[in-house]
Design a protein around this motif. Structure first.
Motif, short mmCIF file in Angstrom:
data_model
loop_
_atom_site.label_atom_id
_atom_site.label_comp_id
_atom_site.label_asym_id
_atom_site.label_seq_id
_atom_site.Cartn_x
_atom_site.Cartn_y
_atom_site.Cartn_z
N PRO A 74 0.83 -1.21 0.00
CA PRO A 74 0.00 0.00 0.00
C PRO A 74 0.86 1.26 0.00
O PRO A 74 1.94 1.27 0.59
CB PRO A 74 -0.81 -0.09 1.29
N ARG A 75 0.40 2.28 -0.68
CA ARG A 75 1.09 3.57 -0.68
C ARG A 75 0.64 4.37 0.55
O ARG A 75 -0.54 4.41 0.87
CB ARG A 75 0.75 4.36 -1.95
N TYR A 76 1.61 4.98 1.23
CA TYR A 76 1.32 5.78 2.43
C TYR A 76 1.67 7.24 2.20
O TYR A 76 2.62 7.55 1.49
CB TYR A 76 2.13 5.27 3.63
N SER A 77 0.92 8.12 2.81
CA SER A 77 1.20 9.55 2.82
C SER A 77 0.82 10.09 4.19
O SER A 77 -0.31 9.86 4.65
CB SER A 77 0.40 10.26 1.72
N GLU A 78 1.76 10.74 4.83
CA GLU A 78 1.55 11.29 6.17
C GLU A 78 1.05 10.23 7.15
O GLU A 78 0.17 10.47 7.98
CB GLU A 78 0.58 12.47 6.12
N GLY A 79 1.59 9.01 7.03
CA GLY A 79 1.26 7.93 7.96
C GLY A 79 -0.05 7.23 7.71
O GLY A 79 -0.44 6.35 8.47
N LYS A 80 -0.75 7.59 6.64
CA LYS A 80 -2.04 6.96 6.34
C LYS A 80 -2.00 6.33 4.96
O LYS A 80 -1.32 6.80 4.06
CB LYS A 80 -3.16 7.98 6.39
N VAL A 81 -2.79 5.26 4.80
CA VAL A 81 -2.90 4.59 3.51
C VAL A 81 -3.61 5.52 2.53
O VAL A 81 -4.65 6.08 2.83
CB VAL A 81 -3.67 3.26 3.64
N VAL A 82 -3.03 5.67 1.32
CA VAL A 82 -3.64 6.50 0.28
C VAL A 82 -4.76 5.71 -0.39
O VAL A 82 -4.60 4.53 -0.70
CB VAL A 82 -2.57 6.92 -0.77
N ARG A 83 -5.89 6.36 -0.60
CA ARG A 83 -7.04 5.72 -1.26
C ARG A 83 -7.40 6.50 -2.51
O ARG A 83 -7.23 7.72 -2.57
CB ARG A 83 -8.23 5.65 -0.31
N ASP A 84 -7.92 5.77 -3.53
CA ASP A 84 -8.35 6.43 -4.77
C ASP A 84 -9.74 7.02 -4.58
O ASP A 84 -10.32 6.97 -3.49
CB ASP A 84 -8.28 5.47 -5.96
N GLY A 85 -10.31 7.56 -5.65
CA GLY A 85 -11.62 8.21 -5.60
C GLY A 85 -12.75 7.28 -5.21
O GLY A 85 -13.79 7.73 -4.75
N GLU A 86 -12.55 5.97 -5.39
CA GLU A 86 -13.59 5.00 -5.04
C GLU A 86 -13.33 4.32 -3.69
O GLU A 86 -14.01 3.36 -3.34
CB GLU A 86 -13.71 3.95 -6.14
N GLY A 87 -12.34 4.81 -2.95
CA GLY A 87 -12.06 4.28 -1.63
C GLY A 87 -11.15 3.07 -1.57
O GLY A 87 -10.90 2.53 -0.50
N ARG A 88 -10.62 2.64 -2.72
CA ARG A 88 -9.71 1.50 -2.74
C ARG A 88 -8.28 1.96 -2.44
O ARG A 88 -7.88 3.06 -2.81
CB ARG A 88 -9.74 0.81 -4.10
N ARG A 89 -7.53 1.08 -1.77
CA ARG A 89 -6.14 1.40 -1.46
C ARG A 89 -5.32 1.50 -2.74
O ARG A 89 -5.44 0.67 -3.64
CB ARG A 89 -5.51 0.34 -0.58
N VAL A 90 -4.45 2.49 -2.81
CA VAL A 90 -3.52 2.63 -3.93
C VAL A 90 -2.31 1.77 -3.62
O VAL A 90 -1.75 1.82 -2.52
CB VAL A 90 -3.12 4.12 -4.12
N GLN A 91 -1.90 0.94 -4.58
CA GLN A 91 -0.78 0.02 -4.40
C GLN A 91 0.41 0.47 -5.23
O GLN A 91 0.26 0.95 -6.35
CB GLN A 91 -1.18 -1.39 -4.86
N ASP A 92 1.60 0.32 -4.68
CA ASP A 92 2.84 0.50 -5.43
C ASP A 92 3.39 -0.89 -5.75
O ASP A 92 3.48 -1.74 -4.86
CB ASP A 92 3.87 1.28 -4.62
N THR A 93 3.74 -1.12 -7.01
CA THR A 93 4.26 -2.41 -7.44
C THR A 93 5.75 -2.30 -7.68
O THR A 93 6.23 -1.34 -8.27
CB THR A 93 3.55 -2.87 -8.73
N GLU A 94 6.48 -3.30 -7.21
CA GLU A 94 7.92 -3.40 -7.46
C GLU A 94 8.18 -4.68 -8.23
O GLU A 94 7.53 -5.70 -8.01
CB GLU A 94 8.69 -3.41 -6.15
N TRP A 95 9.15 -4.62 -9.15
CA TRP A 95 9.50 -5.77 -9.97
C TRP A 95 10.87 -6.29 -9.56
O TRP A 95 11.80 -5.51 -9.37
CB TRP A 95 9.51 -5.39 -11.45
N HIS A 96 10.98 -7.60 -9.42
CA HIS A 96 12.21 -8.24 -8.99
C HIS A 96 12.64 -9.25 -10.05
O HIS A 96 11.81 -9.99 -10.58
CB HIS A 96 12.00 -8.99 -7.66
#
Length: 133
Positions: A36-58
């Motif tokens: 999950p993406r965080y901003s100011e200690g809180k999970v960032v949510r999109d306009g529909e209330g879903r958590r915004v995810q950051d993806t990393e590739w390995h």
């Protein structure tokens, strides 16, 4: 101190295998992990209330027998758990610039969902959980 990595994610591309002149089998695939993406200690949510995810590739590298198993039974999108170690490389490109890379050398790969289907010796399709390793 130990170099230990544990990643759970989705395979990003069908694994590819090549063989060295010395007979070592090397299998490569990419693994996507999300958090999950965080901003100011809180999970960032999109306009529909879903958590915004950051993806990393390995980049994952698997050798010999385990690599052959991964090649035979894994496919793009499959969920796996990889245990291994971080390996850093440095090389010089054709222009003479130093280049750096990072990969995970897998020691185990556990299937977290059904593996792709393969043909048995008698030609019937079977799921990989029916095939003894």
């Amino acid at each position: 101190m130990q170099n230990i990595v544990i990643l759970a994610g989705n395979i990003g591309q069908t694994p590819e295998t090549r063989n060295t002149e010395g007979g070592t089998s090397i299998t490569h695939f990419t693994l996507a992990t999300s958090r999950p993406r965080y901003s100011e200690g809180k999970v960032v949510r999109d306009g529909e209330g879903r958590r915004v995810q950051d993806t990393e590739w390995h980049r994952i590298t698997v050798f010999n027998g385990l690599g052959k198993t991964v090649q035979a039974h894994c496919d793009k999108g499959m969920k796996v758990l990889v245990r291994g170690r971080i390996h850093y490389t440095k090389w010089t490109d054709q222009e003479g610039n130093d280049r750096y890379g990072c990969e995970i050398i897998a020691e185990t790969v556990d299937f977290l969902n059904r593996a792709k289907q393969t043909e048995s010796d008698d030609g019937k399709l079977v799921s990989d959980d029916e095939i003894p390793f």
